[in-house]
Every structure is written in structure tokens, then in C-alpha cells.
Design a protein around this motif. Structure first.
Motif, PDB file in Angstrom:
ATOM      1  N   PHE A 185     -20.424 -54.305  15.978  1.00 55.30           N
ATOM      2  CA  PHE A 185     -21.544 -54.305  15.017  1.00 55.30           C
ATOM      3  C   PHE A 185     -21.611 -55.678  14.330  1.00 55.30           C
ATOM      4  N   VAL A 186     -20.426 -56.160  13.951  1.00 57.67           N
ATOM      5  CA  VAL A 186     -20.373 -57.440  13.223  1.00 57.67           C
ATOM      6  C   VAL A 186     -20.854 -58.563  14.144  1.00 57.67           C
ATOM      7  N   ASP A 187     -20.400 -58.549  15.406  1.00 58.43           N
ATOM      8  CA  ASP A 187     -20.823 -59.596  16.358  1.00 58.43           C
ATOM      9  C   ASP A 187     -22.345 -59.602  16.515  1.00 58.43           C
ATOM     10  N   MET A 188     -22.946 -58.414  16.608  1.00 54.70           N
ATOM     11  CA  MET A 188     -24.391 -58.352  16.887  1.00 54.70           C
ATOM     12  C   MET A 188     -25.228 -58.739  15.673  1.00 54.70           C
ATOM     13  N   GLN A 189     -24.607 -58.653  14.500  1.00 53.10           N
ATOM     14  CA  GLN A 189     -25.307 -59.022  13.269  1.00 53.10           C
ATOM     15  C   GLN A 189     -25.751 -60.489  13.305  1.00 53.10           C
ATOM     16  N   GLY A 190     -24.936 -61.331  13.956  1.00 44.71           N
ATOM     17  CA  GLY A 190     -25.276 -62.752  13.981  1.00 44.71           C
ATOM     18  C   GLY A 190     -26.244 -63.106  15.104  1.00 44.71           C
ATOM     19  N   GLU A 191     -26.578 -62.130  15.957  1.00 47.53           N
ATOM     20  CA  GLU A 191     -27.445 -62.438  17.095  1.00 47.53           C
ATOM     21  C   GLU A 191     -28.907 -62.199  16.713  1.00 47.53           C
ATOM     22  N   ASP A 192     -29.789 -62.172  17.736  1.00 51.03           N
ATOM     23  CA  ASP A 192     -31.220 -62.131  17.414  1.00 51.03           C
ATOM     24  C   ASP A 192     -31.760 -60.715  17.244  1.00 51.03           C
ATOM     25  N   PHE A 193     -31.066 -59.915  16.461  1.00 45.54           N
ATOM     26  CA  PHE A 193     -31.495 -58.529  16.263  1.00 45.54           C
ATOM     27  C   PHE A 193     -31.640 -58.237  14.780  1.00 45.54           C
ATOM     28  N   GLN A 194     -32.514 -57.264  14.476  1.00 44.13           N
ATOM     29  CA  GLN A 194     -32.411 -56.626  13.172  1.00 44.13           C
ATOM     30  C   GLN A 194     -31.355 -55.540  13.343  1.00 44.13           C
ATOM     31  N   THR A 195     -30.412 -55.425  12.414  1.00 47.83           N
ATOM     32  CA  THR A 195     -29.294 -54.483  12.611  1.00 47.83           C
ATOM     33  C   THR A 195     -29.296 -53.402  11.529  1.00 47.83           C
ATOM     34  N   VAL A 196     -29.127 -52.160  11.985  1.00 44.89           N
ATOM     35  CA  VAL A 196     -29.077 -51.010  11.073  1.00 44.89           C
ATOM     36  C   VAL A 196     -27.795 -50.244  11.382  1.00 44.89           C
ATOM     37  N   TYR A 197     -26.926 -50.088  10.373  1.00 44.41           N
ATOM     38  CA  TYR A 197     -25.663 -49.381  10.577  1.00 44.41           C
ATOM     39  C   TYR A 197     -25.559 -48.216   9.594  1.00 44.41           C
ATOM     40  N   CYS A 198     -25.018 -47.111  10.108  1.00 42.37           N
ATOM     41  CA  CYS A 198     -25.199 -45.835   9.416  1.00 42.37           C
ATOM     42  C   CYS A 198     -23.899 -45.029   9.321  1.00 42.37           C
ATOM     43  N   MET A 199     -23.717 -44.383   8.166  1.00 37.90           N
ATOM     44  CA  MET A 199     -22.667 -43.386   8.025  1.00 37.90           C
ATOM     45  C   MET A 199     -23.334 -42.049   8.336  1.00 37.90           C
ATOM     46  N   VAL A 200     -23.023 -41.449   9.479  1.00 37.14           N
ATOM     47  CA  VAL A 200     -23.787 -40.273   9.906  1.00 37.14           C
ATOM     48  C   VAL A 200     -23.185 -39.000   9.296  1.00 37.14           C
ATOM     49  N   ASP A 201     -23.492 -38.799   8.011  1.00 37.31           N
ATOM     50  CA  ASP A 201     -22.917 -37.657   7.286  1.00 37.31           C
ATOM     51  C   ASP A 201     -23.454 -36.320   7.794  1.00 37.31           C
ATOM     52  N   LEU A 202     -24.714 -36.304   8.267  1.00 36.57           N
ATOM     53  CA  LEU A 202     -25.255 -35.030   8.783  1.00 36.57           C
ATOM     54  C   LEU A 202     -24.549 -34.627  10.079  1.00 36.57           C
ATOM     55  N   HIS A 203     -24.126 -35.609  10.853  1.00 37.84           N
ATOM     56  CA  HIS A 203     -23.345 -35.287  12.059  1.00 37.84           C
ATOM     57  C   HIS A 203     -21.983 -34.709  11.684  1.00 37.84           C
ATOM     58  N   ALA A 204     -21.394 -35.283  10.626  1.00 43.66           N
ATOM     59  CA  ALA A 204     -20.031 -34.866  10.269  1.00 43.66           C
ATOM     60  C   ALA A 204     -19.959 -33.364  10.009  1.00 43.66           C
ATOM     61  N   ILE A 205     -21.026 -32.773   9.391  1.00 47.42           N
ATOM     62  CA  ILE A 205     -20.942 -31.352   9.017  1.00 47.42           C
ATOM     63  C   ILE A 205     -21.183 -30.400  10.193  1.00 47.42           C
ATOM     64  N   THR A 206     -21.302 -30.939  11.419  1.00 48.24           N
ATOM     65  CA  THR A 206     -21.367 -30.033  12.575  1.00 48.24           C
ATOM     66  C   THR A 206     -20.028 -29.296  12.746  1.00 48.24           C
ATOM     67  N   VAL A 207     -18.972 -29.881  12.171  1.00 51.42           N
ATOM     68  CA  VAL A 207     -17.726 -29.113  11.984  1.00 51.42           C
ATOM     69  C   VAL A 207     -17.418 -29.140  10.481  1.00 51.42           C
ATOM     70  N   TRP A 208     -16.656 -28.175   9.997  1.00 48.48           N
ATOM     71  CA  TRP A 208     -16.484 -27.998   8.548  1.00 48.48           C
ATOM     72  C   TRP A 208     -15.943 -29.264   7.885  1.00 48.48           C
ATOM     73  N   GLN A 209     -16.573 -29.663   6.769  1.00 43.45           N
ATOM     74  CA  GLN A 209     -16.074 -30.768   5.946  1.00 43.45           C
ATOM     75  C   GLN A 209     -15.971 -30.285   4.509  1.00 43.45           C
ATOM     76  N   ASN A 210     -14.857 -30.546   3.896  1.00 42.81           N
ATOM     77  CA  ASN A 210     -14.726 -30.304   2.469  1.00 42.81           C
ATOM     78  C   ASN A 210     -15.669 -31.267   1.728  1.00 42.81           C
ATOM     79  N   PRO A 211     -16.561 -30.741   0.851  1.00 42.49           N
ATOM     80  CA  PRO A 211     -17.576 -31.614   0.225  1.00 42.49           C
ATOM     81  C   PRO A 211     -16.987 -32.814  -0.521  1.00 42.49           C
ATOM     82  N   THR A 212     -15.892 -32.603  -1.231  1.00 44.00           N
ATOM     83  CA  THR A 212     -15.290 -33.731  -1.980  1.00 44.00           C
ATOM     84  C   THR A 212     -14.792 -34.795  -1.004  1.00 44.00           C
ATOM     85  N   ASP A 213     -14.152 -34.353   0.067  1.00 45.96           N
ATOM     86  CA  ASP A 213     -13.647 -35.310   1.067  1.00 45.96           C
ATOM     87  C   ASP A 213     -14.807 -36.031   1.761  1.00 45.96           C
ATOM     88  N   LEU A 214     -15.882 -35.293   2.022  1.00 48.17           N
ATOM     89  CA  LEU A 214     -17.021 -35.904   2.734  1.00 48.17           C
ATOM     90  C   LEU A 214     -17.607 -37.055   1.915  1.00 48.17           C
TER      91      LEU A 214
END
Ligand code: AQP
Length: 343
Positions: A34-63
Motif C-alpha cells: 500500500f505504501v509503495d503504491m502511494q508514491g505511484e500514479d494512483f489515487q489511493t484509498v485504504y480501509c479498515m473493513v470493520d463490517l467484514h470483521a463482524i462476519t464472525v463474532w467480535q467483542n464491541p470494545t475490542d472491535l
């Protein structure tokens, strides 16, 4: 880029689940790229996919804690929140809205063939969440809501990227448009699949019960050195040529990790260490790992003390992201036939 994508702005999207701490596999297979591509000729979008995480149980405080820690990890590893758009998925509602449409495009058979579904649901599919089965449609939406042309990922995500292309092709075909790009996976570097330090046939993973199987980005120098010293290997010295690693998964894994951390090739590592015992190679690898990872863990710890700043970065990231995602969702709804609000 394929010709099909020539009409699209070169844009990178990728995400990581805040389902536990970051490990060396996430770093070498994903974040470093991700870091390498940031310097190249792209617009870069990086994401914490929290909605994916809850496909298995997550404790809300830990999440919540893991999401902020992941954001700190991205920044500590070199993602610049000004240069890239840094978001947590749940603050950009268009991801989930497009995912619903893709749930209606994707076929059940496609989902049931996914290796990750089979691995994570195991034999007890009746008890797995519906979200775990639908996960790849949300992942396709994460990518295509940005019309992303490139997605840097580890080897394990290849199948999901193929499915993303299948969904784009079917949507474009069903509605007679060329609206979604055919995203290119970017699976590059010396360590696209970092294996467990305890078992060379399993990938290094957050959910492995043994902490000795992985190097966490929050591990201190002693823990890193100890895990590498105790990493499973065979009794032979390192071979003189790369071919000699073919049947030696644990040795190959350590050589690949060294190559990726040193930003060189496995060939070059073998040229330097071929014929040497692990008693020599492991301490050299441990020193290199500490040198590369210690600044990241120190900076992560500092950033975790500035939670308000992390939350501001994510809020600002979501505002910037929605400038891209809202028009793409609006156009998608129009293509599908939804009545828009009256002006
Ligand atoms: N071992 C790995 N080697 C190389 N790349 C890896 N990635 C994950 N593990 C390795 C890459 O990291 C990115 C984030 O993936 P994720 O958030 O989906 O993480 P994951 O696959 O869920 O990671 P884990 O550790 O394997 O989690 P669990 O144990 O929950 O399944 C992706 O680009 C992935 O390829």
C-alpha cells in the motif's frame, strides 16, 4: 491496466479487517505494498473493513480498539492520511448499499465455491453467519464503489478478486453498460504468502491459536527474536540454489521473509546465505526484522495515545471518500432503475 479500464481514473483500493492485531503477513503481503503504491500514479484509498470483521463474532470494545490500532498501524507503516484516503468502512455507507445490489448480482454457487467460506464455515455451515457467505459481495462493493482499477493484496485474496471481476462483468452485461472496471489484483513482492512460523503449510494468520506462529507488529524486539529463534525449520543448512527450497516450506518461508524485509529477492538471499546453518541465518533475520519493525511498533504505540487524532483522520477520510462513492452509487441506482428523490 487492461484496455477495458482505460476510461477509469487509476485508483487503488485495499482493506484489512480489524479482527485482531496486525502481523508480519499483513505487513509484507499488504501494507508495505500500500505504501509503495502511494508514491505511484494512483489515487489511493485504504480501509479498515470493520463490517467484514463482524462476519464472525467480535467483542464491541475490542472491535473499536482494533479499528483504531489498525489505523495507527497504517500510518506508522507509512500511509500518509493526506496523500491517501484512510477510512473505516462503516463510515462510508455506500459500501454496504452497493453490496446489497451485488448480493442480487452474485450467484449462490459462486459464494459457496470460495475457499475462505469453506475454511471459515468449516463443516458447520448451517451455523455460520449469512454475512460470512456474502462477504465477497461486500468486498466487491468495497472495491467497485471507488471504480478502483488496482487492488494490492496477499495471495490468499486472489479468488475474491476474481469474483469481483465476475460481479463487474455480470452487472455490466445484465444492464448493458460498461460502468464497473475489471479490477486488476496486484500480488507482488517476495512475500505474497507469509506462512506460520510453526507450520510451513499454513498461512500466518491473526486467528491462529498460537502466538508463536506469527510476528505481531506490536511485538517488542525480544519477542520478535524469540519467535524467529524458535521458528520451526529442518536440520539442513540453507541450500546453494533456490531450487533446493522446493520441498522445504519452513526454510523457504524464512528466506522469503528475509527477502521482503530487505527489499531484495529470494535468489539474492540464497546467494548470501546458501550453505549456512539456521544458527547463523536466524539471528541475521531477527536483527533485520527488529530493525524494520521496531520503528513501526514504537510509532503505533505513540499514535494509540492520540485517539482523538485518529478519530479525526477517519472522519475526514470518510468525507473525502464520499465525494467519490456517492456519485457512483447514485449512478448505479439509476442504472438499476431506482426512483431518485425529487429535486
Ligand atoms: N500470511 C499472509 N501473507 C501475506 N499476506 C497476507 N494477508 C493476510 N495474511 C497474509 C493479507 O493481508 C490483507 C488483510 O487481510 P485480512 O484483513 O482479510 O486478513 P485476513 O486474511 O483475515 O488475515 P488473517 O490474519 O488470515 O485473519 P484471519 O485469521 O481472521 O483469517 C490481505 O491483503 C491479505 O491478503
Amino acid at each position: 491496466m487492461t484496455d477495458t479500464n482505460a476510461a477509469f481514473t487509476p485508483r487503488v483500493f485495499s482493506g484489512i479487517q480489524p479482527s485482531g492485531g496486525l502481523h508480519l503477513g499483513n505487513y509484507l503481503g499488504a501494507i508495505k505494498r500500500f505504501v509503495d503504491m502511494q508514491g505511484e500514479d494512483f489515487q489511493t484509498v485504504y480501509c479498515m473493513v470493520d463490517l467484514h470483521a463482524i462476519t464472525v463474532w467480535q467483542n464491541p470494545t475490542d472491535l473499536r480498539k482494533n479499528t483504531r490500532e489498525l489505523c495507527a498501524g497504517f500510518i506508522a507503516a507509512g500511509i500518509d492520511p493526506e496523500q491517501s484516503i484512510l477510512i473505516n468502512q462503516s463510515q462510508v455507507p455506500e459500501h454496504a448499499q452497493l453490496a446489497w445490489i451485488f448480493n442480487c448480482v452474485a450467484r449462490m454457487g459462486w459464494m459457496q465455491r470460495m475457499t475462505q467460506w469453506k475454511d471459515k464455515a468449516g463443516k458447520n455451515t448451517q451455523n455460520a453467519s449469512l454475512g460470512l457467505l456474502a462477504y465477497p459481495a461486500l468486498m466487491a462493493a468495497d472495491i467497485l464503489i471507488y471504480h478502483a482499477t488496482h487492488v494490492p493484496v496477499g495471495e490468499d485474496q486472489k479468488q475474491h478478486l476474481e469474483l469481483t471481476r465476475d460481479i463487474a462483468i455480470k452487472f455490466n452485461h445484465d444492464y448493458g453498460v460498461e460502468f464497473f472496471p475489471l479490477t486488476e489484483p496486484v500480488i507482488e513482492g517476495a512475500a505474497t504468502r507469509v506462512m506460520s512460523l510453526r507450520d510451513g503449510s499454513k498461512k500466518m494468520s491473526k486467528s491462529d491459536a498460537s502466538d508463536m506462529s506469527r510476528i505481531n507488529l506490536t511485538d517488542d524486539a525480544d519477542a520478535i527474536a524469540q519467535k524467529i529463534r524458535k521458528a520451526r525449520t529442518d536440520p539442513e543448512p540453507l541450500p546453494e540454489t533456490l531450487d533446493g527450497l522446493a520441498e522445504r516450506p519452513e526454510a523457504r518461508n524464512l528466506v522469503n521473509i528475509y527477502a521482503a524485509l530487505a527489499e531484495t529477492t529470494a535468489d539474492a538471499v540464497i546467494a548470501e546465505y546458501g550453505g549456512q546453518q539456521f544458527g547463523t541465518f536466524k539471528p541475521a533475520l531477527a536483527d533485520l526484522a527488529v530493525e524494520r519493525l521496531a520503528p513501526i511498533s514504537t510509532e503505533m504505540a505513540r499514535l494509540m495515545g492520540e485517539q482523538d487524532e485518529i478519530d479525526r483522520i477517519l472522519t475526514r477520510g470518510a468525507e473525502r471518500a464520499r465525494e467519490i462513492t456517492a456519485p457512483i452509487l447514485k449512478k448505479t441506482y439509476d442504472i438499476v432503475g431506482m426512483v431518485p428523490p425529487a429535486i
